[in-house]
Design an enzyme around this catalytic site. Sequence first.
Site, PDB file in Angstrom:
ATOM      1  N   LYS A 106       0.847  -1.193   0.000  1.00 32.48           N
ATOM      2  CA  LYS A 106       0.000   0.000   0.000  1.00 32.48           C
ATOM      3  C   LYS A 106       0.882   1.242   0.000  1.00 32.48           C
ATOM      4  O   LYS A 106       1.857   1.315   0.768  1.00 32.48           O
ATOM      5  CB  LYS A 106      -0.893  -0.028   1.240  1.00 32.48           C
ATOM      6  CG  LYS A 106      -1.950   1.064   1.298  1.00 32.48           C
ATOM      7  CD  LYS A 106      -2.821   0.877   2.549  1.00 32.48           C
ATOM      8  CE  LYS A 106      -3.934   1.891   2.650  1.00 32.48           C
ATOM      9  NZ  LYS A 106      -4.774   1.681   3.846  1.00 32.48           N
ATOM     10  N   SER A 118      -9.573   1.613   2.890  1.00 37.65           N
ATOM     11  CA  SER A 118      -8.692   2.363   2.011  1.00 37.65           C
ATOM     12  C   SER A 118      -7.627   1.497   1.338  1.00 37.65           C
ATOM     13  O   SER A 118      -7.005   1.945   0.378  1.00 37.65           O
ATOM     14  CB  SER A 118      -8.002   3.461   2.806  1.00 37.65           C
ATOM     15  OG  SER A 118      -7.182   2.889   3.813  1.00 37.65           O
ATOM     16  N   SER A 158      -9.760  -0.660   7.201  1.00 33.77           N
ATOM     17  CA  SER A 158      -9.189  -0.471   5.862  1.00 33.77           C
ATOM     18  C   SER A 158      -8.468  -1.673   5.278  1.00 33.77           C
ATOM     19  O   SER A 158      -8.086  -1.646   4.106  1.00 33.77           O
ATOM     20  CB  SER A 158      -8.237   0.733   5.866  1.00 33.77           C
ATOM     21  OG  SER A 158      -8.978   1.918   5.833  1.00 33.77           O
TER      22      SER A 158
END
Lengths: 498, 465
Positions: B28, B103, B127
């Site tokens: 990420k 996210s 997330s």
Amino acid sequence: MMNAPNGPASTTVIGLEVHVQLATQTKLFCRCSTQFGAPSNTQTCPVCLGLPGALPVMNRQAYLLALRTAVALNCHIPPLTKWDRKQYFYPDLPKGYQISQYDLPMSERGHLAIGDDEGPVAPKEIRIIRAHLEEDAGKSMHDEAAGRHDSRVDLNRAGTPLLEIVSAPDLRSPAEAKAFLNELKLLLQYLEVSDCNMQEGSLRVDANINLHLETSQGVVATPIVEVKNMNSFRAVERALAFEADRQFQAWQETGQQQGDVPKQTRSWDDQGSVTRAMRSKEESSDYRYFPDPDLVPVTHDPAVIEQVRREIGELPADLRRRICRDYDVSYNDADVLVSQGRGIAEYFLVVAEASGDARQASNWVQRDVLRTIKELKCPIDEFPITAKELAALLVNVKQGKLDRSRAPDVFAHLVQQGGTVADAMGALGIERIDDSLLDDLCRALLAANPKIIADVQAGNTKALGALIGQAKKLNPNVDPNRLRERCLALIAARTSSS
Amino acid sequence: MQDAETVDHRRELGMPVGRLAGLPIAVKDIICTRGQPTTCGSRMLEDFIPPYHATVIEKVHAADMVLLGKTNLDEFAMGSSTENSAFGSTRNPWDVDRVPGGSSGGSAAAVAARMVPWALGTDTGGSIRQPASFCGIAGLKPTYGRVSRYGLVAFASSLDQIGPLARTVDDLALLLEVIAGHDPKDSTSAPIDVPQYAAAVSRPLPSLRLGIAREHFGEGLHTEVSAAVRAAIDVYRDLGAEIVDVELPHSRFGIATYYIIAPCEASSNLARYDGVHYGYRSRRSSSAREVRQELLSAGDDPAAVDSALVRMYRHSRSEGFGPEVKRRIMLGTYALSAGYYDAYYAKALKVRRRIRDDFDSVFREVDFLLGPVTPTPAFRLGERIDDPLAMYLEDLYTVTANLAGIPAVSIPCGFSQDGLPIGLQLQARPFDEQRLLQAAAMYQRVTDWHLRKPAYASTGSGDSP
């Protein structure tokens, strides 16, 4: 309480905020060096630059130095302390917040004693509200290069550990404020927690001051003013004296009291000898303090606090008291000795003990040792004459083996050559003249100076003084006292026999 | 690729290689990678190249894994759809008109599409788990303090935690073992030994006491999600689990508490992006003279407004941050302001404590909590982007694990009639990841939801190692 020439009686009320840079090798939350004077932005890392993702880790040494100070300031040390973020925007604050301590400072409610019955400031206990740890910001430099209007930021200082010490408003004059600062600085130096170098910013002072006026309507307080930018203790004293006068006049002109206007910050202009108002915008900040989630709270270990307490050693006030009491030295002399730092005071103690003459030890240390140290620019632990050797010098003087007038020569020789007092006396040819040699010398001198004999016989013994210089030229080892004694005896013998 | 070649070379030479040597991983883009951009999905950090690796990257390298790429996310991890990225939305491999969740949507989509077997995500309020659920894969939010946060760009420091995403629970265990452990660079990482998760994960637990919280099956839960989760409970019952009804009375305050604490911390963590030292700086006029000129021509009084410095901050932050980030900065700044602190932040901390206490008492009765991950399956792109509150409700079942700091895993437990994956959440006591993974793996031994592939899955390259 002081009485102004025209107007009500007035009491000056002062509280101080002192920021002390702790003498750690590395910063409070990273391993960057705290060394002063390196090229800009060379002592930085992701943590103190506030780069994304970097995290702070507490420097345990800084915590221990702060703890030592808190213990010496008689502070209460709560079982738990935590870190808070103080938030504001400024280019020299890379994270947009300063890691500080807000509602659970590491120490609070202490006190520091100042003054003495025999000193210039009367004895008094000044309360310490709190002492807490925080990181320093960087340094902003505006328009420093000639002809260039720019601002530069140096982050070498960002993250340096500071201890903020806040006094209660217990100080009643600029002189007391100065005495407090002197005592605090001395304490910090004895504790070896800071070098307290004001030029390098290791010790910074802000002051809060107002006046309490006794009017016919009761006691009236003038608005509290925070004074900043004072770069020496002398400047603090002068700024506060100026500010007290200014507030008195302002009150007479405007009648403004505390609460009528927002708290003002004023900056001391040392050259102009005035305080000037700073922009009011800089004061009305809401710092939005909240606990820093990147750091865990610190639990005070009672065993660690006890160990710190044990290792603190004798503090300046106790040492001063002990020297006065045990060594027959006046308060002022003890103060001078102690104020020079633990090294000098301990040197004095050894000289006093080993020579058995504390007064002479005090005189020698204050006069000759301090002067020489200044000339050589060396610390006391590198001073060429050990305390034991200086004591030997004093003993020789006392026993009459070394003439008082030759003692400085021996001292100077020891400074330059080292060695023992005996070596120095030998090298300088200093020895006691035996009685018959001295008598011969006296006879010769008297024979050459009949007028002096006549003067002495007429009762003017001071006339012998003229012989001392002549005698020293003939033999530098002549002890003036013995010379005078022998001459008087010879003249008396001559008088009675004639 | 260079990393992969190095590993191959060392293997050829017979040199020792790490445990997951040569296996690819996606990361990420909020986890710092030295020498490679780390944008956080934000215009603000578009050009930011960290001079350091996050600790998890060091660990992944130490295991000789190959970093295949950085994945898309909601800006600074703020969002539940990966639509709040300055660099475009990510789509769900099961239905490209749907969001992958967020996210960590890029990480979840990459694993679901078989582009990589593993990805790292971060979980502040759900997330990792919510996108794992939307994308039909497994995702673990470890206990707060289990994995170092050093090098994770902070959103809400007391809630953020890095965790693995993979297709199976077994693979989660492998990666967790690599990234977990105390880090002297992160004071909040726990000095607790790391168990051998990979070796333990395939051992079934001899007994299972599972809690079902009434609050997880209330209003707003989609019937298909509810049915899939209840079916999963039956699977566990068949495995011999004892099912116990429990209560989490304060969980209904979870969203409100979370949306105070997280923005407060975010408003502080994001203060550093001022365009002074690094990051985006507005090109708009900001010299004192230009500002003065600008104000005069607009008829404003130059003396009454901001200094050039404040204007530079304002322009840079206005242009550099997206709307959701600004919204949270404003919320947090407000809640921390003098006069509001006690009513919001201080109160939220008290409720957080109650939420934690709820879990403590439940976990005295049961070993794990079982429930849904999200109220609904993946929603359509654009469906909620203008309704922040509806978006926030996505986190209904996930935020409490972050507030309490406990570990939680999301695994696939069915599909909707539209063919969208549905997730099952298991939560456990702090630092009980090993048994949590064991319990989740027991489910995967007897079900095949995790083996299904989306139509958009790439063939071959990402298949099981």
